[in-house]
Design a protein around this motif. Structure first.
Motif, PDB file in Angstrom:
ATOM      1  N   GLY A  59      36.046  45.285  44.661  1.00  0.00           N
ATOM      2  CA  GLY A  59      36.559  44.013  45.133  1.00  0.00           C
ATOM      3  C   GLY A  59      36.507  43.018  43.986  1.00  0.00           C
ATOM      4  O   GLY A  59      35.579  43.040  43.168  1.00  0.00           O
ATOM      5  N   LEU A  60      37.514  42.160  43.895  1.00  0.00           N
ATOM      6  CA  LEU A  60      37.545  41.128  42.871  1.00  0.00           C
ATOM      7  C   LEU A  60      37.513  39.777  43.572  1.00  0.00           C
ATOM      8  O   LEU A  60      38.480  39.385  44.221  1.00  0.00           O
ATOM      9  N   VAL A  62      38.043  36.201  44.025  1.00  0.00           N
ATOM     10  CA  VAL A  62      38.776  35.055  43.494  1.00  0.00           C
ATOM     11  C   VAL A  62      38.759  33.959  44.548  1.00  0.00           C
ATOM     12  O   VAL A  62      38.509  34.220  45.721  1.00  0.00           O
ATOM     13  N   ALA A  66      43.473  31.675  44.488  1.00  0.00           N
ATOM     14  CA  ALA A  66      43.718  32.801  43.570  1.00  0.00           C
ATOM     15  C   ALA A  66      43.288  32.504  42.137  1.00  0.00           C
ATOM     16  O   ALA A  66      43.826  33.072  41.186  1.00  0.00           O
ATOM     17  N   GLU A  68      40.237  32.494  39.173  1.00  0.00           N
ATOM     18  CA  GLU A  68      39.010  33.204  38.861  1.00  0.00           C
ATOM     19  C   GLU A  68      37.823  32.258  38.950  1.00  0.00           C
ATOM     20  O   GLU A  68      37.930  31.073  38.657  1.00  0.00           O
ATOM     21  N   THR A  72      33.890  36.129  39.670  1.00  0.00           N
ATOM     22  CA  THR A  72      34.953  37.009  39.168  1.00  0.00           C
ATOM     23  C   THR A  72      34.569  37.541  37.797  1.00  0.00           C
ATOM     24  O   THR A  72      34.685  38.743  37.526  1.00  0.00           O
ATOM     25  N   ILE A  93      40.731  45.156  43.631  1.00  0.00           N
ATOM     26  CA  ILE A  93      41.516  44.731  44.782  1.00  0.00           C
ATOM     27  C   ILE A  93      40.994  43.354  45.201  1.00  0.00           C
ATOM     28  O   ILE A  93      39.783  43.106  45.176  1.00  0.00           O
ATOM     29  N   ASP A  94      41.909  42.475  45.524  1.00  0.00           N
ATOM     30  CA  ASP A  94      41.573  41.118  45.954  1.00  0.00           C
ATOM     31  C   ASP A  94      40.662  41.201  47.177  1.00  0.00           C
ATOM     32  O   ASP A  94      40.993  41.854  48.156  1.00  0.00           O
ATOM     33  N   GLU A  95      39.524  40.551  47.096  1.00  0.00           N
ATOM     34  CA  GLU A  95      38.579  40.627  48.217  1.00  0.00           C
ATOM     35  C   GLU A  95      38.455  39.308  48.964  1.00  0.00           C
ATOM     36  O   GLU A  95      37.507  39.116  49.736  1.00  0.00           O
ATOM     37  N   ARG A  96      39.417  38.411  48.773  1.00  0.00           N
ATOM     38  CA  ARG A  96      39.346  37.132  49.494  1.00  0.00           C
ATOM     39  C   ARG A  96      39.189  37.377  50.990  1.00  0.00           C
ATOM     40  O   ARG A  96      39.886  38.208  51.562  1.00  0.00           O
ATOM     41  N   THR A  98      37.069  38.932  52.725  1.00  0.00           N
ATOM     42  CA  THR A  98      36.453  40.147  53.276  1.00  0.00           C
ATOM     43  C   THR A  98      35.047  39.886  53.795  1.00  0.00           C
ATOM     44  O   THR A  98      34.656  40.448  54.821  1.00  0.00           O
ATOM     45  N   TYR A 132      42.552  49.003  50.661  1.00  0.00           N
ATOM     46  CA  TYR A 132      43.110  49.783  49.553  1.00  0.00           C
ATOM     47  C   TYR A 132      43.791  51.054  50.071  1.00  0.00           C
ATOM     48  O   TYR A 132      44.929  51.358  49.710  1.00  0.00           O
TER      49      TYR A 132
END
Length: 138
Positions: A59-60, A62, A66, A68, A72, A93-96, A98, A132
């Motif tokens: 997970g990334l 951000v 969106a 950083e 991040t 993968i965008d983890e906003r 989650t 994913y």
């Protein structure tokens, strides 16, 4: 047929989830309580071998805009260190949202507040992994 391992990297904990061999369903694995970088990497390498992982998804974190953030950067640094110890491909993968989604699922499931902290990271990793798997199966 290998599995996909998902990581939800935090400062104190790393949530882990793993796919089934057919890469259809994400399953929560565990929450790794971090010790130090070397120990954390060594532990993950053991999981990679044990679960016959062929791909890692991280997970990334951000911002909602969106952009950083400090987290991040920390996540990217951790993954760069992990890359030094494995030849496996690692994708972000965008983890906003989650973690908030995972929190809501746990609340609706009746998990008590004091117990949520113990499982929130592996649930978040499961959400990251399922997102994913669903995206790449289409």
């Amino acid at each position: 047929m290998g599995r996909v391992l998902a990581l939800d990297v935090g400062d104190r904990r790393i949530g882990l989830a793993v796919s089934d061999p057919m890469k259809i369903i994400a399953n929560p694995l565990e929450t790794l309580f971090r010790k130090d970088l070397e120990s954390d990497i060594e532990y993950l390498l053991g999981i990679i071998k044990e679960k016959e992982v062929e791909l890692i998804v991280s997970g990334l974190p951000v911002s909602l805009a969106a952009k950083e953030t400090e987290q991040t950067v920390k996540t990217r640094e951790f993954i760069e260190e992990l890359k030094k110890h494995t030849d496996l491909p690692i994708r972000f993968i965008d983890e906003r949202l989650t973690t908030s989604l995972s929190e809501r699922v746990l609340i609706e499931g009746g998990v008590r507040r004091e117990n949520r902290k113990q499982v929130i990271d592996k649930v978040a990793a499961t959400v990251i992994l399922q997102n994913y798997l669903d995206y790449y199966r289409k």
